[in-house]
Structure formats: C-alpha cells, structure tokens
Write a protein that holds these residues in place. Sequence first.
Motif, PDB file in Angstrom:
ATOM      1  N   MET A   1      47.694  42.819  39.946  1.00  0.00           N
ATOM      2  CA  MET A   1      47.587  42.751  41.381  1.00  0.00           C
ATOM      3  C   MET A   1      48.645  43.665  41.975  1.00  0.00           C
ATOM      4  SD  MET A   1      47.821  39.541  44.019  1.00  0.00           S
ATOM      5  CE  MET A   1      46.898  38.536  42.922  1.00  0.00           C
ATOM      6  N   ARG A   2      48.272  44.359  43.023  1.00  0.00           N
ATOM      7  CA  ARG A   2      49.204  45.262  43.701  1.00  0.00           C
ATOM      8  C   ARG A   2      49.396  44.813  45.143  1.00  0.00           C
ATOM      9  NH1 ARG A   2      45.961  50.144  42.177  1.00  0.00           N
ATOM     10  NH2 ARG A   2      45.849  49.706  39.990  1.00  0.00           N
ATOM     11  N   GLU A   3      50.606  44.412  45.448  1.00  0.00           N
ATOM     12  CA  GLU A   3      51.021  44.066  46.814  1.00  0.00           C
ATOM     13  C   GLU A   3      50.068  43.100  47.508  1.00  0.00           C
ATOM     14  OE1 GLU A   3      52.044  47.516  49.089  1.00  0.00           O
ATOM     15  OE2 GLU A   3      53.194  48.372  47.450  1.00  0.00           O
ATOM     16  N   ARG A   4      49.469  42.183  46.746  1.00  0.00           N
ATOM     17  CA  ARG A   4      48.549  41.178  47.277  1.00  0.00           C
ATOM     18  C   ARG A   4      47.397  41.775  48.072  1.00  0.00           C
ATOM     19  NH1 ARG A   4      51.750  36.378  50.040  1.00  0.00           N
ATOM     20  NH2 ARG A   4      49.606  35.869  50.550  1.00  0.00           N
ATOM     21  N   SER A   5      47.062  43.048  47.824  1.00  0.00           N
ATOM     22  CA  SER A   5      45.953  43.659  48.554  1.00  0.00           C
ATOM     23  C   SER A   5      44.900  44.264  47.633  1.00  0.00           C
ATOM     24  CB  SER A   5      46.475  44.724  49.514  1.00  0.00           C
ATOM     25  OG  SER A   5      47.063  45.788  48.796  1.00  0.00           O
ATOM     26  N   GLN A   6      45.214  44.428  46.355  1.00  0.00           N
ATOM     27  CA  GLN A   6      44.264  44.952  45.375  1.00  0.00           C
ATOM     28  C   GLN A   6      44.504  44.261  44.050  1.00  0.00           C
ATOM     29  OE1 GLN A   6      45.092  49.108  45.127  1.00  0.00           O
ATOM     30  NE2 GLN A   6      43.753  49.625  46.822  1.00  0.00           N
ATOM     31  N   GLY A   7      43.449  44.129  43.264  1.00  0.00           N
ATOM     32  CA  GLY A   7      43.632  43.524  41.955  1.00  0.00           C
ATOM     33  C   GLY A   7      42.405  43.681  41.089  1.00  0.00           C
ATOM     34  N   CYS A   8      42.598  43.451  39.799  1.00  0.00           N
ATOM     35  CA  CYS A   8      41.516  43.496  38.823  1.00  0.00           C
ATOM     36  C   CYS A   8      41.558  42.194  38.040  1.00  0.00           C
ATOM     37  CB  CYS A   8      41.691  44.686  37.884  1.00  0.00           C
ATOM     38  SG  CYS A   8      40.412  44.770  36.616  1.00  0.00           S
ATOM     39  N   VAL A   9      40.406  41.537  37.919  1.00  0.00           N
ATOM     40  CA  VAL A   9      40.302  40.306  37.145  1.00  0.00           C
ATOM     41  C   VAL A   9      39.469  40.625  35.917  1.00  0.00           C
ATOM     42  CG1 VAL A   9      39.524  37.913  37.150  1.00  0.00           C
ATOM     43  CG2 VAL A   9      40.382  38.939  39.264  1.00  0.00           C
ATOM     44  N   THR A  10      39.962  40.234  34.745  1.00  0.00           N
ATOM     45  CA  THR A  10      39.218  40.452  33.502  1.00  0.00           C
ATOM     46  C   THR A  10      38.736  39.112  32.960  1.00  0.00           C
ATOM     47  OG1 THR A  10      41.235  40.331  32.187  1.00  0.00           O
ATOM     48  CG2 THR A  10      40.555  42.523  32.934  1.00  0.00           C
ATOM     49  N   GLY A  11      37.816  39.161  32.027  1.00  0.00           N
ATOM     50  CA  GLY A  11      37.265  37.942  31.450  1.00  0.00           C
ATOM     51  C   GLY A  11      36.243  37.284  32.364  1.00  0.00           C
ATOM     52  N   VAL A  12      35.666  38.044  33.285  1.00  0.00           N
ATOM     53  CA  VAL A  12      34.714  37.506  34.258  1.00  0.00           C
ATOM     54  C   VAL A  12      33.328  37.418  33.635  1.00  0.00           C
ATOM     55  CG1 VAL A  12      33.609  37.871  36.502  1.00  0.00           C
ATOM     56  CG2 VAL A  12      36.027  38.434  36.187  1.00  0.00           C
ATOM     57  N   LYS A  13      32.780  36.199  33.640  1.00  0.00           N
ATOM     58  CA  LYS A  13      31.436  35.988  33.109  1.00  0.00           C
ATOM     59  C   LYS A  13      30.378  36.052  34.198  1.00  0.00           C
ATOM     60  CE  LYS A  13      32.847  33.182  29.209  1.00  0.00           C
ATOM     61  NZ  LYS A  13      32.588  31.944  28.478  1.00  0.00           N
ATOM     62  N   ASP A  14      30.722  35.630  35.415  1.00  0.00           N
ATOM     63  CA  ASP A  14      29.754  35.634  36.506  1.00  0.00           C
ATOM     64  C   ASP A  14      30.470  35.483  37.837  1.00  0.00           C
ATOM     65  OD1 ASP A  14      27.295  35.756  37.718  1.00  0.00           O
ATOM     66  OD2 ASP A  14      26.535  33.885  36.887  1.00  0.00           O
ATOM     67  N   VAL A  15      29.811  35.962  38.885  1.00  0.00           N
ATOM     68  CA  VAL A  15      30.288  35.780  40.255  1.00  0.00           C
ATOM     69  C   VAL A  15      29.455  34.657  40.853  1.00  0.00           C
ATOM     70  CG1 VAL A  15      30.537  36.841  42.524  1.00  0.00           C
ATOM     71  CG2 VAL A  15      30.899  38.213  40.468  1.00  0.00           C
ATOM     72  N   VAL A  16      30.106  33.573  41.256  1.00  0.00           N
ATOM     73  CA  VAL A  16      29.392  32.429  41.805  1.00  0.00           C
ATOM     74  C   VAL A  16      29.099  32.641  43.287  1.00  0.00           C
ATOM     75  CG1 VAL A  16      29.492  29.943  42.229  1.00  0.00           C
ATOM     76  CG2 VAL A  16      30.452  30.886  40.128  1.00  0.00           C
ATOM     77  N   ALA A  17      30.108  33.076  44.045  1.00  0.00           N
ATOM     78  CA  ALA A  17      29.940  33.301  45.486  1.00  0.00           C
ATOM     79  C   ALA A  17      31.057  34.198  45.983  1.00  0.00           C
ATOM     80  CB  ALA A  17      29.985  31.969  46.226  1.00  0.00           C
ATOM     81  N   PHE A  18      30.761  34.894  47.080  1.00  0.00           N
ATOM     82  CA  PHE A  18      31.838  35.647  47.714  1.00  0.00           C
ATOM     83  C   PHE A  18      31.505  35.896  49.176  1.00  0.00           C
ATOM     84  CE2 PHE A  18      29.107  39.060  46.180  1.00  0.00           C
ATOM     85  CZ  PHE A  18      29.114  39.978  47.216  1.00  0.00           C
ATOM     86  N   ASP A  19      32.548  35.904  49.967  1.00  0.00           N
ATOM     87  CA  ASP A  19      32.481  36.331  51.359  1.00  0.00           C
ATOM     88  C   ASP A  19      33.865  36.870  51.706  1.00  0.00           C
ATOM     89  OD1 ASP A  19      34.146  34.129  52.134  1.00  0.00           O
ATOM     90  OD2 ASP A  19      32.391  32.876  52.486  1.00  0.00           O
ATOM     91  N   GLU A  20      34.112  37.162  52.956  1.00  0.00           N
ATOM     92  CA  GLU A  20      35.385  37.778  53.330  1.00  0.00           C
ATOM     93  C   GLU A  20      36.585  36.844  53.190  1.00  0.00           C
ATOM     94  OE1 GLU A  20      35.155  39.641  57.147  1.00  0.00           O
ATOM     95  OE2 GLU A  20      34.045  41.338  56.338  1.00  0.00           O
ATOM     96  N   GLY A  21      36.343  35.533  53.054  1.00  0.00           N
ATOM     97  CA  GLY A  21      37.442  34.582  52.956  1.00  0.00           C
ATOM     98  C   GLY A  21      37.663  33.993  51.584  1.00  0.00           C
ATOM     99  N   GLU A  22      36.654  34.098  50.691  1.00  0.00           N
ATOM    100  CA  GLU A  22      36.772  33.452  49.383  1.00  0.00           C
ATOM    101  C   GLU A  22      35.841  34.108  48.368  1.00  0.00           C
ATOM    102  OE1 GLU A  22      37.076  29.115  49.345  1.00  0.00           O
ATOM    103  OE2 GLU A  22      35.464  29.122  47.865  1.00  0.00           O
ATOM    104  N   ILE A  23      36.347  34.267  47.155  1.00  0.00           N
ATOM    105  CA  ILE A  23      35.554  34.770  46.032  1.00  0.00           C
ATOM    106  C   ILE A  23      35.687  33.768  44.901  1.00  0.00           C
ATOM    107  CG2 ILE A  23      35.271  36.628  44.344  1.00  0.00           C
ATOM    108  CD1 ILE A  23      36.578  38.511  46.430  1.00  0.00           C
ATOM    109  N   SER A  24      34.549  33.324  44.337  1.00  0.00           N
ATOM    110  CA  SER A  24      34.555  32.368  43.225  1.00  0.00           C
ATOM    111  C   SER A  24      33.945  33.033  42.000  1.00  0.00           C
ATOM    112  CB  SER A  24      33.750  31.119  43.584  1.00  0.00           C
ATOM    113  OG  SER A  24      34.345  30.444  44.663  1.00  0.00           O
ATOM    114  N   LEU A  25      34.701  32.990  40.897  1.00  0.00           N
ATOM    115  CA  LEU A  25      34.283  33.643  39.656  1.00  0.00           C
ATOM    116  C   LEU A  25      34.314  32.651  38.504  1.00  0.00           C
ATOM    117  CD1 LEU A  25      36.701  36.706  39.955  1.00  0.00           C
ATOM    118  CD2 LEU A  25      34.304  36.658  40.648  1.00  0.00           C
ATOM    119  N   ILE A  26      33.367  32.772  37.585  1.00  0.00           N
ATOM    120  CA  ILE A  26      33.446  32.051  36.323  1.00  0.00           C
ATOM    121  C   ILE A  26      34.092  33.010  35.336  1.00  0.00           C
ATOM    122  CG2 ILE A  26      32.180  30.986  34.423  1.00  0.00           C
ATOM    123  CD1 ILE A  26      30.030  30.196  36.426  1.00  0.00           C
TER     124      ILE A  26
END
Length: 79
Positions: free
Chosen positions: A1-26
């Motif tokens: 994560m860089r300065e709480r404004s960018q990041g990369c998540v690994t080990g992601v199996k699926d995206v459950v939901a996302f909008d401008e306020g929340e992203i949920s990943l399996i």
Amino acid sequence: MRERSQGCVTGVKDVVAFDEGEISLITSSGMLTIKGKELHVTRLDLEKQEVDLAGQIDSLVYSQGKIKEKEGMMKRLFR
C-alpha cells in the motif's frame, strides 16, 4: 500500500462486491473488506489472483470463518 491511496492485494479468489465506499474480496486468507472513499478497482487479474486499488483507504478488515464460495460478482457479469 502506498500512502493509503493505492495498493495491490494478492491471493484474491473473487470479488464479492464493490462501490466507491467499500470493496469486498474473497482471498486465500478469508474475506477482506476494504473501506474508504472514492475507491476504484484499477486492475483485476483473477488468473494471477491480484487486484490493484486506488482511492482513500481507511480500513482493511479480514473476516475469519468458513466462506461460501458461491458465484461472485465477476462470474455473474460474464455468463
């Protein structure tokens, strides 16, 4: 994560939901919920199990327990 404004998540199996306020990943470590403002998924590669994010990241929360891997949002979009 860089300065709480960018990041990369690994080990992601699926995206459950996302909008401008929340992203949920399996992920391989459980459900990950990312909360913030103006959140965007800038890159999604489920083959490599990676997601790049941008926006104001306020919190990252992992949920433990059994995850039902039913059809995620991305699978429903590409039927």
